[in-house]
Design a protein around this motif. Sequence first.
Motif, mmCIF file in Angstrom:
data_model
loop_
_atom_site.group_PDB
_atom_site.id
_atom_site.type_symbol
_atom_site.label_atom_id
_atom_site.label_comp_id
_atom_site.label_asym_id
_atom_site.label_seq_id
_atom_site.Cartn_x
_atom_site.Cartn_y
_atom_site.Cartn_z
ATOM 1 N N ALA A 5 35.484 49.638 29.974
ATOM 2 C CA ALA A 5 35.528 48.980 31.558
ATOM 3 C C ALA A 5 34.415 48.436 31.884
ATOM 4 O O ALA A 5 34.089 47.424 32.473
ATOM 5 N N ALA B 233 41.496 52.541 32.860
ATOM 6 C CA ALA B 233 40.420 52.615 31.827
ATOM 7 C C ALA B 233 40.701 54.024 31.252
ATOM 8 O O ALA B 233 40.628 54.158 29.913
ATOM 9 N N GLY C 223 38.501 44.547 30.561
ATOM 10 C CA GLY C 223 38.657 45.835 30.182
ATOM 11 C C GLY C 223 39.502 46.252 29.057
ATOM 12 O O GLY C 223 40.212 45.604 28.340
#
Length: 564
Positions: free
Chosen positions: A71, A53, A90
Amino acid sequence: MSSSPTTSAAMLSALRRARSLLPGVADYSETRRSWPKDLLAGATVGIVALPLALGFGVSSGLTAEQGQITAIVAGLLAAVFGGSHVQISGPTGAMAVVLVPIVAIQGAEAVVAVTLIAGLIVVADGLLRLGRAVSFIPWPVLEGFTLGIAAIIFLQQVPFVTTPVDSAPGEHSTNALVAAGQLIGEADWSYLPYSLTAVAIVVACMLIAPKIHPSIPGSLVGIIIVTVLAALVPNPLATIGEIPRSLPVPSVPDIDLGAIGGLLPAAGTIAALAAIESLLSARVASSMSDSGAYRPDRELVGQGVASIGSSLFGGMPATGAIARTSVNIRAGGRTRLASIVHALVLLAIVLAAAAPVGQIPLAALGGVLFVTAVRMVHLTTVRAIMRSTRSDAVGFIITALITISFDLIIAVGIGMVVAAAFALRNLSRATGVTIEEVSAGESAHPGDDSISIVRFDGPLFFASSDRIFDEVMELDGIVVVILRMSQLELVDASGARILAEVVHAFERRGITVLIKGVKDSHVDLFRHVGVLGALRDNRHLFDDLPSAIEHARSHVERASTGSR
Protein backbone atom coordinates in the motif's frame (compact mmCIF):
# COMPACT_ATOMS: atom_id res chain seq x y z
CA MET A 1 24.19 12.07 -43.85
CA SER A 2 20.98 13.84 -42.86
CA SER A 3 17.79 11.95 -42.12
CA SER A 4 14.76 12.30 -44.35
CA PRO A 5 11.79 14.47 -43.26
CA THR A 6 9.69 11.30 -42.92
CA THR A 7 12.23 9.70 -40.56
CA SER A 8 12.50 12.87 -38.47
CA ALA A 9 8.72 13.12 -38.19
CA ALA A 10 8.51 9.48 -37.10
CA MET A 11 11.20 10.02 -34.45
CA LEU A 12 9.43 13.11 -33.12
CA SER A 13 6.14 11.23 -32.99
CA ALA A 14 7.79 8.35 -31.10
CA LEU A 15 9.35 10.79 -28.63
CA ARG A 16 5.98 12.47 -28.02
CA ARG A 17 4.35 9.10 -27.40
CA ALA A 18 7.12 8.11 -24.99
CA ARG A 19 6.86 11.47 -23.21
CA SER A 20 3.13 10.98 -22.71
CA LEU A 21 3.88 7.91 -20.59
CA LEU A 22 6.10 9.80 -18.13
CA PRO A 23 5.28 12.12 -15.20
CA GLY A 24 5.36 15.85 -15.77
CA VAL A 25 4.78 19.20 -14.07
CA ALA A 26 1.35 19.38 -15.70
CA ASP A 27 0.24 16.51 -13.45
CA TYR A 28 0.11 18.96 -10.55
CA SER A 29 -1.32 22.02 -12.29
CA GLU A 30 -4.45 21.96 -10.10
CA THR A 31 -2.58 21.45 -6.83
CA ARG A 32 -2.31 25.15 -5.99
CA ARG A 33 -6.09 25.40 -5.79
CA SER A 34 -6.97 21.95 -4.48
CA TRP A 35 -4.19 21.12 -2.01
CA PRO A 36 -6.28 21.60 1.18
CA LYS A 37 -8.90 19.12 -0.05
CA ASP A 38 -6.20 16.81 -1.39
CA LEU A 39 -4.48 16.68 2.01
CA LEU A 40 -7.75 15.89 3.79
CA ALA A 41 -8.77 13.30 1.19
CA GLY A 42 -5.35 11.64 1.32
CA ALA A 43 -5.45 11.38 5.11
CA THR A 44 -8.99 9.97 4.97
CA VAL A 45 -8.07 7.33 2.40
CA GLY A 46 -4.93 6.42 4.34
CA ILE A 47 -7.01 5.64 7.42
CA VAL A 48 -9.56 3.68 5.39
CA ALA A 49 -6.80 1.81 3.54
CA LEU A 50 -5.00 0.62 6.68
CA PRO A 51 -7.30 -2.29 7.63
CA LEU A 52 -7.76 -3.23 3.96
CA ALA A 53 -4.02 -3.35 3.33
CA LEU A 54 -3.46 -5.47 6.43
CA GLY A 55 -6.43 -7.72 5.66
CA PHE A 56 -5.57 -8.36 2.03
CA GLY A 57 -1.98 -9.10 3.00
CA VAL A 58 -3.09 -11.79 5.43
CA SER A 59 -5.94 -13.22 3.33
CA SER A 60 -3.59 -13.66 0.35
CA GLY A 61 -1.53 -16.14 2.38
CA LEU A 62 1.26 -13.62 3.00
CA THR A 63 1.64 -11.22 5.94
CA ALA A 64 -0.03 -8.03 7.08
CA GLU A 65 3.38 -6.35 6.76
CA GLN A 66 3.55 -7.19 3.05
CA GLY A 67 0.09 -5.75 2.53
CA GLN A 68 1.16 -2.57 4.30
CA ILE A 69 4.41 -2.33 2.32
CA THR A 70 2.47 -2.72 -0.93
CA ALA A 71 0.00 0.00 0.00
CA ILE A 72 2.85 2.40 0.82
CA VAL A 73 5.38 1.74 -1.94
CA ALA A 74 3.02 0.81 -4.78
CA GLY A 75 0.52 3.48 -3.73
CA LEU A 76 3.19 6.17 -3.95
CA LEU A 77 4.70 4.99 -7.25
CA ALA A 78 1.32 4.53 -8.95
CA ALA A 79 0.31 8.02 -7.84
CA VAL A 80 3.39 9.53 -9.50
CA PHE A 81 3.68 7.36 -12.62
CA GLY A 82 0.06 6.31 -13.23
CA GLY A 83 -2.37 7.72 -15.78
CA SER A 84 -5.14 8.80 -13.39
CA HIS A 85 -5.15 11.90 -11.20
CA VAL A 86 -7.37 10.34 -8.52
CA GLN A 87 -6.63 6.62 -8.58
CA ILE A 88 -5.61 4.97 -5.29
CA SER A 89 -3.54 1.81 -5.72
CA GLY A 90 -2.46 -0.97 -3.41
CA PRO A 91 -3.30 -4.57 -2.49
CA THR A 92 -6.82 -5.60 -3.49
CA GLY A 93 -9.19 -8.46 -2.90
CA ALA A 94 -8.99 -9.67 -6.48
CA MET A 95 -5.22 -9.90 -6.26
CA ALA A 96 -5.45 -11.70 -2.92
CA VAL A 97 -7.71 -14.25 -4.59
CA VAL A 98 -5.07 -14.93 -7.26
CA LEU A 99 -2.20 -15.09 -4.78
CA VAL A 100 -3.68 -17.74 -2.48
CA PRO A 101 -3.10 -20.70 -4.85
CA ILE A 102 0.29 -19.30 -5.89
CA VAL A 103 1.40 -19.17 -2.26
CA ALA A 104 0.01 -22.65 -1.62
CA ILE A 105 1.73 -24.22 -4.62
CA GLN A 106 4.97 -22.23 -5.04
CA GLY A 107 5.45 -20.77 -1.58
CA ALA A 108 5.38 -17.23 -0.21
CA GLU A 109 8.98 -16.64 -1.34
CA ALA A 110 7.96 -16.99 -4.99
CA VAL A 111 5.44 -14.15 -4.76
CA VAL A 112 8.10 -11.42 -4.66
CA ALA A 113 9.74 -12.75 -7.84
CA VAL A 114 6.38 -13.23 -9.54
CA THR A 115 5.45 -9.67 -8.59
CA LEU A 116 8.58 -8.32 -10.27
CA ILE A 117 7.98 -10.30 -13.48
CA ALA A 118 4.31 -9.30 -13.55
CA GLY A 119 5.26 -5.65 -13.13
CA LEU A 120 7.61 -5.85 -16.10
CA ILE A 121 4.83 -7.42 -18.19
CA VAL A 122 2.37 -4.65 -17.28
CA VAL A 123 4.95 -1.97 -18.15
CA ALA A 124 5.47 -3.68 -21.51
CA ASP A 125 1.69 -3.68 -22.07
CA GLY A 126 1.66 0.07 -21.56
CA LEU A 127 4.60 0.63 -23.90
CA LEU A 128 2.80 -1.48 -26.52
CA ARG A 129 -0.28 0.75 -26.21
CA LEU A 130 -2.64 -1.97 -24.99
CA GLY A 131 -4.47 0.31 -22.58
CA ARG A 132 -7.70 0.33 -24.56
CA ALA A 133 -7.93 -3.46 -24.73
CA VAL A 134 -10.08 -3.61 -21.60
CA SER A 135 -12.90 -1.87 -23.49
CA PHE A 136 -13.43 -5.12 -25.41
CA ILE A 137 -14.58 -6.94 -22.27
CA PRO A 138 -18.40 -6.92 -22.09
CA TRP A 139 -20.07 -5.36 -19.07
CA PRO A 140 -21.89 -8.56 -17.95
CA VAL A 141 -18.56 -10.43 -18.01
CA LEU A 142 -16.94 -7.78 -15.82
CA GLU A 143 -19.83 -7.86 -13.36
CA GLY A 144 -19.75 -11.66 -13.25
CA PHE A 145 -16.02 -11.44 -12.58
CA THR A 146 -16.67 -8.97 -9.76
CA LEU A 147 -19.38 -11.16 -8.23
CA GLY A 148 -17.06 -14.17 -8.30
CA ILE A 149 -14.22 -12.22 -6.68
CA ALA A 150 -16.54 -10.93 -3.97
CA ALA A 151 -17.68 -14.47 -3.19
CA ILE A 152 -14.08 -15.71 -2.95
CA ILE A 153 -13.01 -12.80 -0.72
CA PHE A 154 -15.92 -13.61 1.59
CA LEU A 155 -15.01 -17.30 1.68
CA GLN A 156 -11.33 -16.56 2.31
CA GLN A 157 -12.20 -14.98 5.67
CA VAL A 158 -13.61 -18.25 7.04
CA PRO A 159 -10.21 -19.37 8.49
CA PHE A 160 -10.01 -16.20 10.60
CA VAL A 161 -13.35 -17.05 12.21
CA THR A 162 -13.41 -20.82 12.58
CA THR A 163 -10.09 -21.56 14.25
CA PRO A 164 -6.79 -19.95 15.30
CA VAL A 165 -4.68 -19.78 12.13
CA ASP A 166 -1.61 -21.36 13.72
CA SER A 167 -3.58 -24.40 14.87
CA ALA A 168 -5.59 -25.01 11.71
CA PRO A 169 -5.44 -28.80 11.22
CA GLY A 170 -4.81 -30.71 8.01
CA GLU A 171 -4.29 -29.76 4.40
CA HIS A 172 -6.89 -27.61 2.74
CA SER A 173 -7.90 -27.07 -0.88
CA THR A 174 -6.62 -24.09 -2.81
CA ASN A 175 -10.20 -23.54 -3.99
CA ALA A 176 -11.85 -21.02 -1.65
CA LEU A 177 -15.26 -22.70 -1.75
CA VAL A 178 -13.92 -26.16 -0.95
CA ALA A 179 -11.49 -24.85 1.68
CA ALA A 180 -14.29 -22.92 3.41
CA GLY A 181 -16.34 -26.09 3.64
CA GLN A 182 -13.38 -28.01 5.06
CA LEU A 183 -12.66 -25.34 7.67
CA ILE A 184 -16.28 -25.08 8.78
CA GLY A 185 -16.25 -28.85 9.31
CA GLU A 186 -13.07 -28.51 11.41
CA ALA A 187 -14.24 -25.43 13.31
CA ASP A 188 -13.10 -24.98 16.91
CA TRP A 189 -16.42 -24.35 18.70
CA SER A 190 -14.68 -22.86 21.72
CA TYR A 191 -13.06 -20.29 19.43
CA LEU A 192 -16.18 -19.27 17.51
CA PRO A 193 -17.88 -17.13 20.21
CA TYR A 194 -14.81 -14.88 20.44
CA SER A 195 -14.17 -14.61 16.70
CA LEU A 196 -17.82 -14.08 15.77
CA THR A 197 -18.14 -11.38 18.42
CA ALA A 198 -15.13 -9.59 16.94
CA VAL A 199 -16.63 -9.86 13.46
CA ALA A 200 -20.02 -8.64 14.68
CA ILE A 201 -18.49 -5.56 16.36
CA VAL A 202 -16.57 -4.59 13.20
CA VAL A 203 -19.56 -5.19 10.93
CA ALA A 204 -21.82 -3.14 13.21
CA CYS A 205 -19.34 -0.24 13.23
CA MET A 206 -19.01 -0.31 9.45
CA LEU A 207 -22.79 -0.23 9.04
CA ILE A 208 -23.59 2.35 11.73
CA ALA A 209 -20.65 4.81 11.40
CA PRO A 210 -21.59 6.18 7.93
CA LYS A 211 -25.12 6.89 9.21
CA ILE A 212 -23.68 9.03 12.01
CA HIS A 213 -21.32 10.88 9.66
CA PRO A 214 -19.96 9.86 6.22
CA SER A 215 -16.40 10.77 7.17
CA ILE A 216 -16.19 8.34 10.10
CA PRO A 217 -14.05 5.31 9.10
CA GLY A 218 -16.26 2.55 10.49
CA SER A 219 -13.73 -0.20 9.75
CA LEU A 220 -10.99 1.52 11.73
CA VAL A 221 -13.34 2.30 14.62
CA GLY A 222 -14.43 -1.34 14.75
CA ILE A 223 -10.85 -2.61 14.67
CA ILE A 224 -9.82 -0.25 17.48
CA ILE A 225 -12.75 -1.36 19.66
CA VAL A 226 -12.02 -5.06 19.08
CA THR A 227 -8.26 -4.59 19.69
CA VAL A 228 -8.88 -2.73 22.96
CA LEU A 229 -11.39 -5.32 24.16
CA ALA A 230 -8.99 -8.13 23.21
CA ALA A 231 -6.29 -6.47 25.31
CA LEU A 232 -8.60 -6.16 28.32
CA VAL A 233 -10.49 -9.47 28.17
CA PRO A 234 -8.65 -12.82 28.13
CA ASN A 235 -9.30 -14.52 24.80
CA PRO A 236 -7.78 -16.99 22.30
CA LEU A 237 -7.98 -14.67 19.28
CA ALA A 238 -5.04 -14.86 16.87
CA THR A 239 -3.44 -11.49 16.11
CA ILE A 240 -1.40 -10.02 13.27
CA GLY A 241 1.82 -10.36 15.20
CA GLU A 242 4.92 -8.22 15.32
CA ILE A 243 5.32 -5.65 12.54
CA PRO A 244 8.70 -3.96 11.90
CA ARG A 245 8.83 -0.25 12.74
CA SER A 246 10.34 0.66 9.36
CA LEU A 247 10.30 -0.37 5.73
CA PRO A 248 12.79 -3.07 4.74
CA VAL A 249 15.88 -2.18 2.73
CA PRO A 250 15.05 -2.52 -0.99
CA SER A 251 16.76 -5.33 -2.87
CA VAL A 252 16.32 -7.13 -6.17
CA PRO A 253 14.49 -10.45 -5.69
CA ASP A 254 16.66 -13.51 -6.13
CA ILE A 255 15.28 -15.19 -9.25
CA ASP A 256 16.64 -18.52 -10.41
CA LEU A 257 16.83 -18.27 -14.21
CA GLY A 258 15.97 -21.93 -14.47
CA ALA A 259 12.76 -21.35 -12.51
CA ILE A 260 11.47 -18.46 -14.61
CA GLY A 261 9.49 -20.81 -16.84
CA GLY A 262 7.57 -22.05 -13.83
CA LEU A 263 6.88 -18.51 -12.63
CA LEU A 264 5.67 -17.09 -15.95
CA PRO A 265 2.11 -18.54 -15.89
CA ALA A 266 1.50 -17.07 -12.44
CA ALA A 267 3.11 -13.76 -13.46
CA GLY A 268 0.99 -13.63 -16.61
CA THR A 269 -2.19 -14.16 -14.58
CA ILE A 270 -1.21 -11.45 -12.11
CA ALA A 271 -0.25 -9.05 -14.91
CA ALA A 272 -3.57 -9.59 -16.70
CA LEU A 273 -5.54 -9.03 -13.51
CA ALA A 274 -3.49 -5.95 -12.57
CA ALA A 275 -4.09 -4.43 -15.99
CA ILE A 276 -7.81 -5.20 -16.09
CA GLU A 277 -8.60 -4.10 -12.54
CA SER A 278 -6.49 -0.93 -12.72
CA LEU A 279 -7.93 0.21 -16.04
CA LEU A 280 -11.49 -0.46 -14.94
CA SER A 281 -10.95 1.40 -11.69
CA ALA A 282 -9.36 4.34 -13.52
CA ARG A 283 -12.23 4.43 -16.00
CA VAL A 284 -14.85 4.46 -13.24
CA ALA A 285 -12.88 7.13 -11.38
CA SER A 286 -12.76 9.28 -14.51
CA SER A 287 -16.57 9.13 -14.76
CA MET A 288 -16.96 10.02 -11.06
CA SER A 289 -14.52 12.93 -10.97
CA ASP A 290 -14.14 16.14 -12.98
CA SER A 291 -10.35 16.03 -12.62
CA GLY A 292 -9.86 15.06 -16.26
CA ALA A 293 -9.62 11.92 -18.37
CA TYR A 294 -7.18 9.18 -17.51
CA ARG A 295 -4.45 7.88 -19.85
CA PRO A 296 -4.81 4.11 -20.12
CA ASP A 297 -1.35 3.36 -21.50
CA ARG A 298 0.35 5.50 -18.89
CA GLU A 299 -1.82 3.85 -16.23
CA LEU A 300 -0.43 0.47 -17.25
CA VAL A 301 3.14 1.77 -17.09
CA GLY A 302 2.47 3.30 -13.68
CA GLN A 303 0.89 0.15 -12.26
CA GLY A 304 3.76 -1.93 -13.62
CA VAL A 305 6.30 0.38 -12.00
CA ALA A 306 4.29 0.18 -8.77
CA SER A 307 4.44 -3.62 -8.67
CA ILE A 308 8.14 -3.59 -9.54
CA GLY A 309 8.80 -1.17 -6.67
CA SER A 310 6.66 -3.26 -4.32
CA SER A 311 8.69 -6.36 -5.16
CA LEU A 312 11.96 -4.58 -4.34
CA PHE A 313 10.66 -4.02 -0.80
CA GLY A 314 9.31 -7.56 -0.47
CA GLY A 315 5.70 -6.63 -1.17
CA MET A 316 2.93 -8.11 -3.32
CA PRO A 317 1.36 -7.05 -6.65
CA ALA A 318 -0.70 -3.87 -6.70
CA THR A 319 -3.65 -2.66 -8.72
CA GLY A 320 -5.97 0.30 -8.79
CA ALA A 321 -8.52 -0.06 -5.98
CA ILE A 322 -11.97 1.24 -6.87
CA ALA A 323 -13.26 1.28 -3.26
CA ARG A 324 -10.38 3.43 -1.98
CA THR A 325 -10.46 5.54 -5.15
CA SER A 326 -14.15 6.23 -4.56
CA VAL A 327 -13.40 7.31 -0.98
CA ASN A 328 -10.72 9.65 -2.32
CA ILE A 329 -13.09 11.27 -4.80
CA ARG A 330 -15.94 11.62 -2.29
CA ALA A 331 -13.51 13.18 0.21
CA GLY A 332 -12.58 15.87 -2.32
CA GLY A 333 -9.34 14.51 -3.83
CA ARG A 334 -8.61 16.07 -7.22
CA THR A 335 -4.90 15.60 -7.88
CA ARG A 336 -2.13 13.06 -7.35
CA LEU A 337 -1.25 14.81 -4.10
CA ALA A 338 -4.13 12.98 -2.39
CA SER A 339 -2.77 9.59 -3.47
CA ILE A 340 0.73 10.55 -2.34
CA VAL A 341 -0.55 11.70 1.06
CA HIS A 342 -2.46 8.43 1.45
CA ALA A 343 0.82 6.50 1.09
CA LEU A 344 2.65 8.83 3.49
CA VAL A 345 -0.08 8.44 6.13
CA LEU A 346 0.33 4.66 5.94
CA LEU A 347 4.10 5.07 6.25
CA ALA A 348 3.64 7.26 9.33
CA ILE A 349 1.48 4.56 10.91
CA VAL A 350 4.24 2.00 10.33
CA LEU A 351 6.84 4.29 11.89
CA ALA A 352 4.74 5.39 14.86
CA ALA A 353 2.23 2.65 15.61
CA ALA A 354 3.66 -0.68 14.51
CA ALA A 355 3.29 -2.25 17.97
CA PRO A 356 -0.46 -1.61 18.44
CA VAL A 357 -1.14 -2.57 14.81
CA GLY A 358 0.46 -5.95 15.50
CA GLN A 359 -2.12 -6.58 18.27
CA ILE A 360 -5.11 -6.38 15.91
CA PRO A 361 -7.06 -9.68 15.96
CA LEU A 362 -7.26 -11.39 12.58
CA ALA A 363 -10.98 -11.94 13.11
CA ALA A 364 -11.43 -8.15 13.11
CA LEU A 365 -9.72 -7.94 9.70
CA GLY A 366 -11.98 -10.76 8.56
CA GLY A 367 -14.98 -8.66 9.56
CA VAL A 368 -13.71 -5.75 7.46
CA LEU A 369 -13.30 -7.98 4.41
CA PHE A 370 -16.69 -9.68 4.95
CA VAL A 371 -18.34 -6.27 4.58
CA THR A 372 -16.03 -5.26 1.73
CA ALA A 373 -16.98 -8.40 -0.20
CA VAL A 374 -20.70 -7.83 0.29
CA ARG A 375 -20.42 -4.19 -0.79
CA MET A 376 -18.73 -5.23 -4.04
CA VAL A 377 -22.01 -6.77 -5.21
CA HIS A 378 -24.74 -4.35 -6.27
CA LEU A 379 -28.12 -6.07 -6.44
CA THR A 380 -29.50 -3.44 -8.82
CA THR A 381 -26.72 -4.27 -11.26
CA VAL A 382 -27.31 -8.01 -10.94
CA ARG A 383 -31.05 -7.56 -11.53
CA ALA A 384 -30.42 -5.31 -14.53
CA ILE A 385 -28.17 -7.90 -16.18
CA MET A 386 -30.49 -10.82 -15.42
CA ARG A 387 -33.41 -8.90 -16.94
CA SER A 388 -31.51 -7.66 -20.00
CA THR A 389 -30.98 -10.45 -22.55
CA ARG A 390 -30.59 -14.17 -22.16
CA SER A 391 -27.10 -14.11 -23.68
CA ASP A 392 -25.89 -11.42 -21.26
CA ALA A 393 -27.41 -13.23 -18.28
CA VAL A 394 -25.76 -16.50 -19.31
CA GLY A 395 -22.38 -14.78 -19.77
CA PHE A 396 -22.72 -13.15 -16.35
CA ILE A 397 -23.59 -16.41 -14.58
CA ILE A 398 -20.90 -18.47 -16.33
CA THR A 399 -18.19 -15.91 -15.57
CA ALA A 400 -19.16 -15.76 -11.89
CA LEU A 401 -19.30 -19.56 -11.51
CA ILE A 402 -15.96 -20.16 -13.24
CA THR A 403 -14.34 -17.38 -11.19
CA ILE A 404 -15.43 -19.09 -7.99
CA SER A 405 -14.71 -22.63 -9.16
CA PHE A 406 -11.52 -22.33 -11.20
CA ASP A 407 -9.57 -19.22 -12.14
CA LEU A 408 -10.20 -15.50 -12.52
CA ILE A 409 -8.46 -14.94 -15.84
CA ILE A 410 -9.87 -18.15 -17.33
CA ALA A 411 -13.30 -16.94 -16.21
CA VAL A 412 -12.89 -13.65 -18.07
CA GLY A 413 -11.64 -15.48 -21.15
CA ILE A 414 -14.52 -17.97 -21.16
CA GLY A 415 -16.99 -15.20 -20.40
CA MET A 416 -15.73 -13.25 -23.41
CA VAL A 417 -15.97 -16.36 -25.60
CA VAL A 418 -19.55 -16.96 -24.48
CA ALA A 419 -20.44 -13.30 -25.05
CA ALA A 420 -18.74 -13.34 -28.46
CA ALA A 421 -20.59 -16.52 -29.45
CA PHE A 422 -23.96 -15.00 -28.58
CA ALA A 423 -23.00 -11.73 -30.28
CA LEU A 424 -22.00 -13.57 -33.47
CA ARG A 425 -25.23 -15.55 -33.40
CA ASN A 426 -27.30 -12.38 -33.03
CA LEU A 427 -25.24 -10.60 -35.67
CA SER A 428 -25.62 -13.50 -38.10
CA ARG A 429 -29.38 -13.40 -37.62
CA ALA A 430 -29.29 -9.74 -38.63
CA THR A 431 -28.08 -10.79 -42.08
CA GLY A 432 -31.08 -10.94 -44.39
CA VAL A 433 -31.89 -11.98 -47.93
CA THR A 434 -35.01 -10.58 -49.57
CA ILE A 435 -36.37 -11.68 -52.97
CA GLU A 436 -37.94 -8.71 -54.73
CA GLU A 437 -40.19 -8.44 -57.74
CA VAL A 438 -38.88 -6.58 -60.79
CA SER A 439 -42.20 -4.80 -61.37
CA ALA A 440 -45.92 -5.29 -60.89
CA GLY A 441 -49.22 -4.18 -62.43
CA GLU A 442 -49.18 -1.99 -65.54
CA SER A 443 -45.40 -1.46 -65.33
CA ALA A 444 -44.69 -5.18 -65.75
CA HIS A 445 -42.85 -6.30 -68.86
CA PRO A 446 -43.18 -9.65 -70.58
CA GLY A 447 -40.61 -12.01 -69.12
CA ASP A 448 -40.19 -10.13 -65.80
CA ASP A 449 -41.13 -13.33 -63.99
CA SER A 450 -37.84 -14.75 -65.32
CA ILE A 451 -35.88 -12.09 -63.41
CA SER A 452 -35.25 -12.17 -59.65
CA ILE A 453 -33.77 -9.43 -57.52
CA VAL A 454 -31.91 -10.61 -54.40
CA ARG A 455 -31.36 -7.87 -51.83
CA PHE A 456 -28.71 -8.44 -49.15
CA ASP A 457 -29.17 -6.60 -45.83
CA GLY A 458 -26.91 -6.24 -42.80
CA PRO A 459 -23.52 -7.88 -42.30
CA LEU A 460 -22.26 -10.85 -44.30
CA PHE A 461 -19.49 -12.72 -42.53
CA PHE A 462 -18.31 -16.21 -41.67
CA ALA A 463 -21.09 -16.92 -39.17
CA SER A 464 -23.90 -16.22 -41.65
CA SER A 465 -22.36 -16.98 -45.04
CA ASP A 466 -23.41 -20.65 -45.36
CA ARG A 467 -27.03 -19.88 -44.44
CA ILE A 468 -27.15 -17.07 -46.98
CA PHE A 469 -25.75 -19.34 -49.70
CA ASP A 470 -28.43 -21.97 -49.02
CA GLU A 471 -31.25 -19.39 -49.10
CA VAL A 472 -30.13 -17.80 -52.36
CA MET A 473 -29.58 -21.16 -54.06
CA GLU A 474 -33.27 -22.03 -53.59
CA LEU A 475 -34.08 -19.71 -56.51
CA ASP A 476 -35.12 -21.63 -59.63
CA GLY A 477 -36.86 -21.12 -62.95
CA ILE A 478 -35.23 -17.78 -63.72
CA VAL A 479 -33.02 -16.47 -66.49
CA VAL A 480 -31.37 -13.50 -64.76
CA VAL A 481 -30.68 -12.70 -61.11
CA ILE A 482 -29.74 -9.22 -59.87
CA LEU A 483 -27.74 -9.17 -56.63
CA ARG A 484 -28.42 -5.88 -54.83
CA MET A 485 -25.42 -4.99 -52.64
CA SER A 486 -26.23 -1.40 -51.61
CA GLN A 487 -27.69 -2.46 -48.23
CA LEU A 488 -24.82 -4.82 -47.46
CA GLU A 489 -22.84 -3.57 -44.46
CA LEU A 490 -19.90 -5.42 -42.96
CA VAL A 491 -18.36 -8.05 -45.25
CA ASP A 492 -15.41 -10.27 -44.38
CA ALA A 493 -13.41 -12.63 -46.61
CA SER A 494 -15.75 -15.55 -45.88
CA GLY A 495 -18.80 -13.51 -46.84
CA ALA A 496 -17.15 -12.28 -50.02
CA ARG A 497 -16.12 -15.81 -50.91
CA ILE A 498 -19.72 -17.01 -50.52
CA LEU A 499 -20.85 -14.27 -52.91
CA ALA A 500 -18.28 -15.48 -55.43
CA GLU A 501 -19.60 -19.03 -55.04
CA VAL A 502 -23.17 -17.76 -55.51
CA VAL A 503 -22.18 -16.13 -58.79
CA HIS A 504 -20.33 -19.24 -59.98
CA ALA A 505 -23.24 -21.51 -59.00
CA PHE A 506 -25.83 -19.43 -60.88
CA GLU A 507 -23.64 -19.10 -63.95
CA ARG A 508 -23.08 -22.88 -64.04
CA ARG A 509 -26.86 -23.28 -64.06
CA GLY A 510 -27.09 -20.93 -67.06
CA ILE A 511 -28.48 -18.03 -65.03
CA THR A 512 -26.95 -14.65 -65.81
CA VAL A 513 -25.82 -12.75 -62.72
CA LEU A 514 -25.86 -8.96 -62.51
CA ILE A 515 -24.48 -7.11 -59.49
CA LYS A 516 -25.77 -3.71 -58.48
CA GLY A 517 -24.58 -1.19 -55.89
CA VAL A 518 -21.22 -2.47 -54.65
CA LYS A 519 -19.98 -0.03 -52.03
CA ASP A 520 -16.58 1.58 -52.55
CA SER A 521 -15.35 0.03 -49.30
CA HIS A 522 -16.12 -3.45 -50.66
CA VAL A 523 -14.69 -3.13 -54.17
CA ASP A 524 -11.10 -4.20 -53.36
CA LEU A 525 -12.27 -7.14 -51.25
CA PHE A 526 -14.67 -8.32 -53.98
CA ARG A 527 -11.94 -8.02 -56.59
CA HIS A 528 -9.30 -9.89 -54.56
CA VAL A 529 -11.61 -12.69 -53.42
CA GLY A 530 -13.08 -13.21 -56.89
CA VAL A 531 -16.64 -11.89 -56.70
CA LEU A 532 -16.20 -9.52 -59.63
CA GLY A 533 -14.06 -11.97 -61.58
CA ALA A 534 -16.86 -14.56 -61.36
CA LEU A 535 -19.16 -12.39 -63.49
CA ARG A 536 -19.59 -13.52 -67.10
CA ASP A 537 -18.94 -9.99 -68.38
CA ASN A 538 -17.49 -6.93 -66.67
CA ARG A 539 -20.50 -4.99 -68.01
CA HIS A 540 -22.68 -6.93 -65.56
CA LEU A 541 -21.70 -4.54 -62.73
CA PHE A 542 -24.13 -1.61 -62.21
CA ASP A 543 -24.44 1.46 -60.05
CA ASP A 544 -28.23 1.82 -60.18
CA LEU A 545 -31.16 -0.59 -60.24
CA PRO A 546 -33.04 0.73 -63.36
CA SER A 547 -29.99 0.15 -65.54
CA ALA A 548 -29.56 -3.35 -64.15
CA ILE A 549 -33.25 -4.18 -64.74
CA GLU A 550 -33.09 -2.87 -68.32
CA HIS A 551 -30.04 -5.00 -69.01
CA ALA A 552 -31.73 -8.03 -67.43
CA ARG A 553 -34.77 -7.59 -69.65
CA SER A 554 -32.57 -7.53 -72.72
CA HIS A 555 -31.08 -10.88 -71.63
CA VAL A 556 -34.56 -12.33 -71.13
CA GLU A 557 -35.66 -11.08 -74.55
CA ARG A 558 -32.62 -12.62 -76.26
CA ALA A 559 -33.15 -15.87 -74.39
CA SER A 560 -36.81 -15.89 -75.46
CA THR A 561 -35.95 -15.15 -79.09
CA GLY A 562 -33.26 -17.79 -79.11
CA SER A 563 -35.66 -20.39 -77.75
CA ARG A 564 -38.13 -19.73 -80.57
